[in-house]
Design a protein around this motif. Structure first.
Motif: not given
Length: 294
Positions: A154-167
């Motif tokens: 899939g699309h690999v991102i940092l955990k922090a970026a995922y957690k900070e996305d309000p969606k």
């Protein structure tokens, strides 16, 4: 084993709105993390080799024992043993090597070669749930305990970026939304909602038969950190593959920890009704794969 029609050789009509990819997609800042972790892994291998060499010329010590066992655990050089479909050892759940003070040198990462990475076990997506209203992932044949199944792409991102996305409603849900998985060993998230492979269809269960493990490819110029599915026990042909629920710090959403009467009262209030709507939207109707839940 479930009795619903899995459409083993047909096209699954559910949850198919995604683009199939052959290789993970990297988000911003992720490659820097890859290089840092893999550099640490290389340093650790050198330390293991040095400690093992020292152990061969002196009396056994705690550090030497750790070094030897680390090699057996999969943090081995390119010529070492890797986990394959025929492997039956239990090293993927063994604690990582430690130094003299007991501090972890590096989170355990499975070593795998490029051929094995691309040699997935036979699996297929199929209809799941009592009414066949969901899509699950199933074993086409028997899969032995500890065997590598496939890569979760899939699309690999940092955990922090995922957690900070309000969606993503992470503060509310305390876990990832469907088709998104966290690496347990490193600060990465694989988001397969829009781009991924068949592995994205794996559902969660309180009695999971699959675990996720971070992997690095040895003996090649691959500098990526991959997320792999491994069998947590022997899995029968046509059995659904499931992974466990992962709650932030083991903390369930507030309503899940309430007594039945308190939860009913909470869900009857405006705030509870709003939260219930959010849960339905973000989970997209994906329920727990446990038989009792269906």
């Amino acid at each position: 084993m479930r009795t619903v029609d899995r459409q083993r050789d047909g096209v699954v009509p559910h949850d198919s709105n995604y683009t199939t990819i052959d290789r993970i997609i990297l988000g911003a800042d992720v490659q820097v993390l890859f290089q840092s972790v893999l550099s640490q892994l290389a340093d650790q291998r050198n330390a293991v080799s040095s400690a093992a060499a020292f152990a061969s010329t002196s009396a056994p010590s705690a550090l030497a024992v750790d070094a030897v066992s680390a090699t057996e655990r999969g943090v081995n050089p390119p010529n070492g043993r890797t986990i394959s479909h025929n492997t039956t050892n239990g090293d993927m759940r063994t604690p990582p090597p430690t130094d003299r003070t007991g501090d972890t040198l590096l989170p355990l990462m499975i070593s795998i070669n490029s051929e094995e990475l691309n040699a997935s076990a036979p699996i297929y997506p199929g209809l799941a749930g009592v009414d066949g209203g969901q899509t699950g992932l199933f074993a086409r044949g028997q899969i032995k305990h500890n065997c590598y199944i496939c890569e979760y792409k899939g699309h690999v991102i940092l955990k922090a970026a995922y957690k900070e996305d309000p969606k993503n409603y992470y503060e509310l849900l305390r876990t990832t939304r469907p088709y998104s998985q966290f690496h347990q060993e490193v600060d990465l998230c694989v988001d397969a909602r829009r781009h991924g492979s068949e592995a994205r269809f794996i559902r969660r269960s309180c009695a999971a038969n699959v675990i996720l493990k971070s992997m690095c490819v040895v003996g090649s110029d691959d500098t990526l950190i991959h997320l792999g599915l491994f069998a947590a026990r022997d899995i029968d042909a046509d059995e659904e593959l499931t992974i466990g629920w992962e709650w932030d710090d083991g903390e369930l959403p507030a309503v899940a920890s309430m007594t039945p009467s308190d939860a009913e009262d909470y869900l009857a209030r405006p705030e509870g009704r709003r939260m219930s709507k959010v849960w339905r939207q973000v989970f997209g109707g994906m329920a727990c794969a446990c038989p009792d839940a269906e």
